[in-house]
Design a protein around this motif. Structure first.
Motif, short mmCIF file in Angstrom:
data_model
loop_
_atom_site.label_atom_id
_atom_site.label_comp_id
_atom_site.label_asym_id
_atom_site.label_seq_id
_atom_site.Cartn_x
_atom_site.Cartn_y
_atom_site.Cartn_z
N LEU A 169 -24.25 -37.49 -14.31
CA LEU A 169 -23.24 -36.50 -14.69
C LEU A 169 -23.32 -35.28 -13.78
N GLN A 170 -24.52 -34.78 -13.55
CA GLN A 170 -24.69 -33.61 -12.69
C GLN A 170 -24.24 -33.92 -11.26
N PHE A 171 -24.62 -35.09 -10.76
CA PHE A 171 -24.25 -35.48 -9.39
C PHE A 171 -22.73 -35.56 -9.24
N LEU A 172 -22.08 -36.25 -10.17
CA LEU A 172 -20.64 -36.46 -10.07
C LEU A 172 -19.84 -35.18 -10.24
N GLN A 173 -20.41 -34.20 -10.94
CA GLN A 173 -19.73 -32.93 -11.13
C GLN A 173 -19.89 -31.98 -9.95
N THR A 174 -20.86 -32.24 -9.09
CA THR A 174 -21.19 -31.29 -8.02
C THR A 174 -21.03 -31.86 -6.62
N HIS A 175 -20.61 -33.11 -6.49
CA HIS A 175 -20.45 -33.74 -5.17
C HIS A 175 -19.00 -34.20 -4.98
N PRO A 176 -18.63 -34.48 -3.73
CA PRO A 176 -17.27 -34.98 -3.48
C PRO A 176 -17.00 -36.25 -4.29
N PRO A 177 -15.74 -36.51 -4.62
CA PRO A 177 -15.41 -37.69 -5.41
C PRO A 177 -15.86 -38.98 -4.73
N ILE A 178 -16.28 -39.94 -5.55
CA ILE A 178 -16.65 -41.25 -5.03
C ILE A 178 -15.56 -42.25 -5.40
N ASP A 179 -15.68 -43.47 -4.86
CA ASP A 179 -14.67 -44.50 -5.13
C ASP A 179 -15.11 -45.48 -6.21
N LEU A 180 -16.42 -45.75 -6.30
CA LEU A 180 -16.91 -46.82 -7.17
C LEU A 180 -18.20 -46.38 -7.84
N LEU A 181 -18.25 -46.55 -9.17
CA LEU A 181 -19.43 -46.24 -9.97
C LEU A 181 -19.96 -47.54 -10.56
N LEU A 182 -21.17 -47.95 -10.14
CA LEU A 182 -21.85 -49.13 -10.69
C LEU A 182 -22.79 -48.62 -11.77
N LEU A 183 -22.43 -48.86 -13.02
CA LEU A 183 -22.99 -48.11 -14.14
C LEU A 183 -23.63 -49.00 -15.20
N ARG A 223 1.34 -22.40 8.46
CA ARG A 223 1.40 -23.21 9.67
C ARG A 223 -0.02 -23.33 10.24
N ILE A 224 -0.47 -24.57 10.45
CA ILE A 224 -1.80 -24.81 10.98
C ILE A 224 -1.67 -25.61 12.28
N ASN A 225 -2.30 -25.11 13.32
CA ASN A 225 -2.34 -25.80 14.60
C ASN A 225 -3.54 -26.75 14.59
N PHE A 226 -3.26 -28.05 14.45
CA PHE A 226 -4.34 -29.02 14.32
C PHE A 226 -5.12 -29.22 15.61
N ASP A 227 -4.60 -28.78 16.74
CA ASP A 227 -5.40 -28.81 17.96
C ASP A 227 -6.62 -27.90 17.84
N GLU A 228 -6.55 -26.91 16.94
CA GLU A 228 -7.64 -25.96 16.77
C GLU A 228 -8.58 -26.33 15.64
N VAL A 229 -8.27 -27.39 14.90
CA VAL A 229 -9.12 -27.80 13.78
C VAL A 229 -10.27 -28.66 14.32
N TYR A 230 -11.51 -28.16 14.15
CA TYR A 230 -12.67 -28.92 14.60
C TYR A 230 -12.93 -30.12 13.68
N TYR A 231 -12.95 -29.83 12.37
CA TYR A 231 -13.22 -30.92 11.42
C TYR A 231 -12.65 -30.56 10.06
N ILE A 232 -12.59 -31.56 9.20
CA ILE A 232 -12.10 -31.40 7.83
C ILE A 232 -13.21 -31.88 6.90
N GLU A 233 -13.54 -31.07 5.91
CA GLU A 233 -14.66 -31.39 5.01
C GLU A 233 -14.17 -31.53 3.57
N ALA A 234 -14.71 -32.52 2.86
CA ALA A 234 -14.37 -32.71 1.45
C ALA A 234 -14.99 -31.60 0.61
N LEU A 235 -14.22 -31.10 -0.35
CA LEU A 235 -14.70 -30.09 -1.29
C LEU A 235 -14.12 -30.44 -2.66
N SER A 236 -14.78 -31.37 -3.36
CA SER A 236 -14.31 -31.86 -4.65
C SER A 236 -12.89 -32.41 -4.48
#
Length: 238
Positions: free
Chosen positions: A45-59, A149-162
């Motif tokens: 519960l703590q992990f899933l509430q504080t980390h980026p979304p996952i695709d599959l939970l084997l529970l 307006r965002i110039n994607f030539d200037e975007v270094y990277y994109i990071e997940a945040l929940s």
């Protein structure tokens, strides 16, 4: 299988041998990326509430303090695909009253595990249509409720945040209300490549590649092992 988009997954089971068996199955299966292996429902519960979304939970179901079924009921929406793994058939009726993709009874064999993964993929929604390809690198994105307006030539990277994504340039961090997966599916630029479950990078701004990380200007970004082969193919090094 090699062309499948990776599914990030988490294993939750209080039995160490069961966890090890599932870890082995995940490692054998192309397209699965293990994000965490956890020993109980409270830790999950703590992990899933504080980390980026996952695709599959084997529970697992029967665990102390918080059972698998209780965990499902209190997790925030949207839920990942859930495959229950248990020692007892008796939970099946209750389990399928919940949003569960499949139900595995221990000991689980690999062929049955693969069928469950196939079922999860079959239930996944179709990717969102890509954003229209712009004539240049500028795209309008909704940032804090307004179009910017965002110039994607200037975007270094994109990071997940929940349920959000952060577009990082040399001077700004733009937070957009799209998951990293949704953004990856809609980006109209071929030079943006997923390199980790939490990162997409602009390959035109990569300065160096080490075994497990990239250097992009002032930033370093980790590289997941399931994504490195595709990254190297896209870069086509001499």
């Amino acid at each position: 299988m090699a062309d499948l988009l990776p599914l990030t997954c988490v294993i939750v089971d209080d039995n160490e041998m069961s966890r090890l068996a599932l870890e082995h199955f995940v490692a054998l299966t192309p397209g699965l990326e293990l994000a965490a292996t956890l020993p109980d429902g409270l830790t999950a519960l703590q992990f899933l509430q504080t980390h980026p979304p996952i695709d599959l939970l084997l529970l697992d179901i029967e665990m102390p303090h918080l059972t698998g079924l209780e965990l499902i009921r209190i997790l925030s929406q949207p839920l990942p695909a859930i495959v229950l793994v248990t020692s007892h058939h008796s939970f099946a009726a209750e389990a399928f009253e919940l949003p569960v993709a499949d139900y595995l009874v221990k000991p689980v064999d690999y062929a049955r595990f693969l069928r469950a993964v196939k079922q999860v993929r079959a239930l996944r929604p179709a990717p969102a249509p890509p954003l229209p390809a712009p004539e240049n690198s500028n795209v309008f994105a909704k940032v804090n409720g307004r179009l910017v307006r965002i110039n994607f030539d200037e975007v270094y990277y994109i990071e997940a945040l929940s349920t959000y994504s952060v577009l990082v340039t040399a001077t700004h961090k733009h937070i957009v209300h799209l998951t990293l997966k949704s953004l990856e599916e809609r980006l109209p630029f071929s030079h943006f490549v997923r390199v980790h479950r939490s990162y997409i990078v602009n390959t035109r701004l990569i300065d160096a590649i080490d075994d497990h990380q990239l250097t992009l200007g002032p930033y370093t970004v980790p590289v997941g092992k399931l994504h490195k082969a595709e990254l190297m193919r896209r870069l086509a090094p001499l």
